[in-house]
Design a protein around this motif. Structure first.
Motif: not given
Length: 560
Positions: A511-537
């Motif tokens: 569920x981190x940061x939200x269920x929709x963003x929890x696999x490091x992928x964002x709704x925009x193709x080829x745009x990812x999230x890698x910070x401490x906002x993601x699993x495992x904090x």
């Protein structure tokens, strides 16, 4: 080693996207951004990092202070990056990241002049790799110290360590350095709830840190230490459910299972080593380069726009090392589902709002509790506070949220210069202090300025309860960073929360940061999230960026 400034890309202001392109762009040069960039560059992707501040590293940096001749860490101080895959994957020891492993581990000093001293059960036998082996001598010494307060607690600690070595430690490592599994599928820690002999009591995954402390231990000493240590190691308040991840991580420190480690020369050397690895592979970075917009074409990330209008193209992908809120702001709310926007805006930042203080001193604290155990004092991780778990659990945080500072401090201190003399003049010392305060929005800027002084005075005054020599005359200089200061320096740490989002059950794991963003992928193709906002904090060396690269590798067919 001081700050490294090599490797800046030659980007002239006003160049258009077609004039400067990378295969991959990383927005934000904190340590997670650097880790991701290293893996991308090694995989053959020409990678550029764009950082708002004047140097890379985010909170994993060092600087001069609190007075001339000293070198402090204004953020991450207690790091154990030698356990991260990047340490060996990029030969960071050869790049200048050297760890010192003190024989001492963790302790807590109480207001009745007693103390609980722990000795590292897992002792480092190879400083080059951080390889550990069980030290039965140290383990028994810790049990003997616990036994002075409670035989039952010592028996519990012995059984917990048996389980840790049998199955918990391996599962913990797999959990940390793998992406979260989908809802309905058990992760490596949850699977152990089905093993009554060597696994977890299933109810522990749903207990608050106070409930865990009271369920496991009967002594005031262990209860108080567990509740306080879980706030430092995991960011969980006494009434927060910290999950199995927080449970194991906290126990490993409370019971001195894992060794302490000090980055020689300061935390800056973690960043310097990563930066050196990145640039030696051909990676480029630009500081003072604020990214304000993600460029999107047909639903796919194609580059970024800087504050000055410069556009940089990305042939393959873009990665954000920012908070979840900053990340959706780069995308633009109009490109996202309202549900995602609402959930990101509702992320809580009410925990881990820290006070960092650094004191330069003439002589080390001389704790009265040394009469109870002569080993008390030279611990890299030492807590001090009242022997009162009820106050710690039920009044401490309430006072902080109302007044900004509690009437009774529970300080966490680290006298690094005992082992690393390079950061202080000869014969002098420096000690880092961690305490907690309120979210920045609770008080005005002028009130935070007052609180900065109040914390300095209270730290020095209350320290004398435990070590009478910690007077003003012993203090050469002091610098205090409040949550307000932290948010100004690190805009991703909203409300001065170093966790970049509370580590609570609804904001962890899948569920981190939200269920929709929890696999490091964002709704925009080829745009990812890698910070401490993601699993495992929160924490230097957590698996966020490493796991993000695993998802990128899967999507693009890159090498391990």
């Amino acid at each position: 080693m001081r700050d490294c400034h090599c490797g800046k890309p030659k980007i002239r202001r006003g160049e258009q996207m077609s004039d400067k392109r990378y295969d991959a762009i990383v927005v934000g040069g904190g340590h997670h951004g650097l880790i991701t960039a290293c893996y991308l560059q090694r995989a053959g992707m020409k990678t550029g990092i764009f950082e708002l501040q004047s140097k890379l590293g985010g909170a994993v940096t060092s600087e001069g202070g609190p007075v001339s001749g000293f070198r402090l860490n204004p953020g991450a101080n207690w790091t154990r990056f030698y356990g991260h895959p990047a340490y060996t994957d990029f030969n960071l020891r050869e790049k200048g990241l050297e760890y010192i492993f003190p024989d001492e581990s963790e302790a807590m000093v109480f207001d009745n002049d007693t103390c609980l001293v722990g000795y590292s059960a897992l002792k480092v036998v190879d400083p080059l790799t951080g390889k550990t082996e069980v030290s039965q001598e140290n383990f028994q010494k810790t049990l003997n110290e616990i036994r002075r307060f409670s035989k039952n607690d010592a028996d519990t600690a012995e059984e917990l360590f048996r389980r840790y070595m049998k199955k918990w430690k391996s599962a913990f490592g797999k959990y940390r350095f793998n992406p979260p599994v989908p809802w309905g599928e058990k992760n490596d820690l949850e699977k152990l709830c089905d093993d009554p002999k060597d696994g977890f009591d299933p109810v522990h995954q749903f207990m608050t840190s106070q409930q865990l402390a009271y369920d496991l231990f009967e002594s005031e000493e262990l209860r108080t230490l567990f509740i306080r240590a879980s706030m430092t190691s995991f960011g969980g308040a006494p009434d927060d459910v910290i999950g199995l991840h927080g449970f194991v991580h906290s126990l490993g420190l409370v019971l001195s299972w894992e060794p302490a480690a000090i980055a020689k020369g300061g935390s800056q050397n973690v960043t310097n080593a990563l930066q050196k690895a990145f640039t030696e592979m051909g990676g480029e970075f630009s500081v003072r380069s604020e990214v304000v917009k993600l460029l999107v074409e047909n639903g796919k990330a194609k580059g970024v726009r800087l504050r000055d209008g410069t556009e940089i193209g990305a042939r393959s992908l873009v990665v954000s090392d920012l908070s979840a809120l900053q990340t959706i702001q780069l995308i633009g709310e109009e490109h996202l589902e309202r549900k995602i926007v609402r959930r990101v805006k509702n992320i809580r930042y009410n925990r881990h709002n820290v006070i960092w203080a650094v004191l330069a001193i003439h002589e080390l604290p001389q704790y009265k509790a040394a009469s109870f155990n002569p080993d008390c004092g030279p611990q890299p991780r030492l807590y001090m506070g009242p022997r009162n778990s009820d106050y710690m659990a039920n009044q401490y945080l309430s006072e902080i949220l109302v007044k900004g500072i509690s009437s009774k401090l529970f300080m966490f201190v680290g006298p690094d210069t005992i082992w690393d003399a390079s950061r202080a003049p000869e014969g002098k010392h420096m000690i880092g202090v961690e305490e907690f305060s309120a979210p920045t929005r609770f008080f005005s800027a002028s009130r935070w300025q007052e609180l900065r002084k109040e914390f300095e005075d209270t730290i020095i005054r209350q320290w004398q309860i435990y070590a009478p020599n910690m007077t003003r005359e012993n203090i050469i200089g002091c610098r205090v960073f409040t949550p307000y200061d932290i948010e100004l320096r690190r805009p991703n740490m909203h409300q001065g929360s170093i966790a970049v989002g509370d580590m609570i059950a609804s904001q962890m794991d899948r569920f981190r940061p939200t269920p929709e963003l929890s696999n490091y992928r964002t709704p925009i193709k080829s745009f990812y999230l890698c910070s401490a906002a993601t699993h495992n904090g929160v924490g230097t060396g957590r698996g966020c960026s490493y796991n993000c690269y695993q998802m990128i590798r899967e999507d693009f067919g890159l090498k391990q």
